[in-house]
Design a protein around this motif. Sequence first.
Motif, PDB file in Angstrom:
ATOM      1  N   TYR A 237       0.839  -1.197   0.000  1.00  0.00           N
ATOM      2  CA  TYR A 237       0.000   0.000   0.000  1.00  0.00           C
ATOM      3  C   TYR A 237       0.877   1.250   0.000  1.00  0.00           C
ATOM      4  CZ  TYR A 237      -3.847  -3.099   1.317  1.00  0.00           C
ATOM      5  OH  TYR A 237      -4.781  -4.099   1.334  1.00  0.00           O
ATOM      6  N   TRP A 238       0.353   2.308  -0.620  1.00  0.00           N
ATOM      7  CA  TRP A 238       0.992   3.619  -0.544  1.00  0.00           C
ATOM      8  C   TRP A 238       0.784   4.183   0.861  1.00  0.00           C
ATOM      9  CZ3 TRP A 238       3.411   6.314  -4.677  1.00  0.00           C
ATOM     10  CH2 TRP A 238       3.374   5.648  -5.907  1.00  0.00           C
ATOM     11  N   LEU A 239       1.567   5.210   1.190  1.00  0.00           N
ATOM     12  CA  LEU A 239       1.449   5.837   2.505  1.00  0.00           C
ATOM     13  C   LEU A 239       0.056   6.407   2.725  1.00  0.00           C
ATOM     14  CD1 LEU A 239       2.527   6.890   5.191  1.00  0.00           C
ATOM     15  CD2 LEU A 239       3.509   8.846   3.980  1.00  0.00           C
ATOM     16  N   HIS A 240      -0.495   7.113   1.750  1.00  0.00           N
ATOM     17  CA  HIS A 240      -1.812   7.729   1.941  1.00  0.00           C
ATOM     18  C   HIS A 240      -2.903   6.670   2.080  1.00  0.00           C
ATOM     19  CE1 HIS A 240      -1.698   7.121  -2.467  1.00  0.00           C
ATOM     20  NE2 HIS A 240      -3.014   7.017  -2.378  1.00  0.00           N
ATOM     21  N   GLN A 241      -2.756   5.528   1.402  1.00  0.00           N
ATOM     22  CA  GLN A 241      -3.729   4.445   1.555  1.00  0.00           C
ATOM     23  C   GLN A 241      -3.662   3.837   2.954  1.00  0.00           C
ATOM     24  OE1 GLN A 241      -2.277   2.120  -1.813  1.00  0.00           O
ATOM     25  NE2 GLN A 241      -4.165   2.545  -2.952  1.00  0.00           N
ATOM     26  N   SER A 242      -2.452   3.653   3.453  1.00  0.00           N
ATOM     27  CA  SER A 242      -2.282   3.096   4.798  1.00  0.00           C
ATOM     28  C   SER A 242      -2.827   4.037   5.862  1.00  0.00           C
ATOM     29  CB  SER A 242      -0.791   2.829   5.052  1.00  0.00           C
ATOM     30  OG  SER A 242      -0.268   1.927   4.104  1.00  0.00           O
ATOM     31  N   LEU A 243      -2.574   5.332   5.686  1.00  0.00           N
ATOM     32  CA  LEU A 243      -3.088   6.315   6.642  1.00  0.00           C
ATOM     33  C   LEU A 243      -4.605   6.327   6.662  1.00  0.00           C
ATOM     34  CD1 LEU A 243      -0.660   9.321   6.046  1.00  0.00           C
ATOM     35  CD2 LEU A 243      -0.943   8.063   8.182  1.00  0.00           C
TER      36      LEU A 243
END
Length: 255
Positions: free
Chosen positions: A53-59
Amino acid sequence: MTMMKRTEWFAVRRELSLRGKWMLGIGSFLVPLLVWCVLSTAFTTPPASHDGYWLHQSLWHSIQIIFWGFVISSAIGVPIGIVCGTYSAIARLQEPFFEFFRYLPAPAFGALMVAILGIYDAPKISIIVIGTFFQQVLIIANTTRKLEYGLFEAAMTLGTKKFKLLTHVVIPGILPDLYRDQRILLGWAWTYLIVAELVGTSSGITWYITQQARYEHFDNVYAAIMMIGIIGLGTDLVLAFAGRKLFPWDRTLKA
């Protein structure tokens, strides 16, 4: 004049101007953010694995875990806390158990929650609920007890019934303090996020941090940790601003 202004910044225990407070407060975040921007490319670095996952997806995934966990905890804990703080008999029946249970570590229930709720987001949410619910009941009950008893006497003298006593006297009387308690408890919910996301499937910001550390992308690890703090603080500042608008008469919310 310029030299005088510079010396004011280093005056011992002197109250700063409003402008100075804002400048220094913003600077306390800009400095580490600038360092992070130099070191990290977390928002532009693709996932290390094809199923990552990308950082923004994980957040975003972690924010949803916090949201639902805290909403469920509040939906149950706030009414129970208000009732316990109003009626001594109910408090005596409930609070000894809550006092005992709040010392049990929420992560210890991880394996049990997975066995009951499965391996996806439900056990993660349940850890947030367990970690905040019992504390929430006790804190709100204590807040309710601080309400001036003269208000109860006046309401009962005027013939207010038991249910209306809660809805027309207790809840309006404690609302500013209740709002402040919820802000604090929301911060506690964030502290349970990392351990909650270790339960069940691998997802969210905890999984992102673990993966980036495994591939030695430590700049992205620092970025993810800082984003948790920024989102948490940003949420609190928004809630504080909303509280000042909703309860302008309450001075404690102006801090």
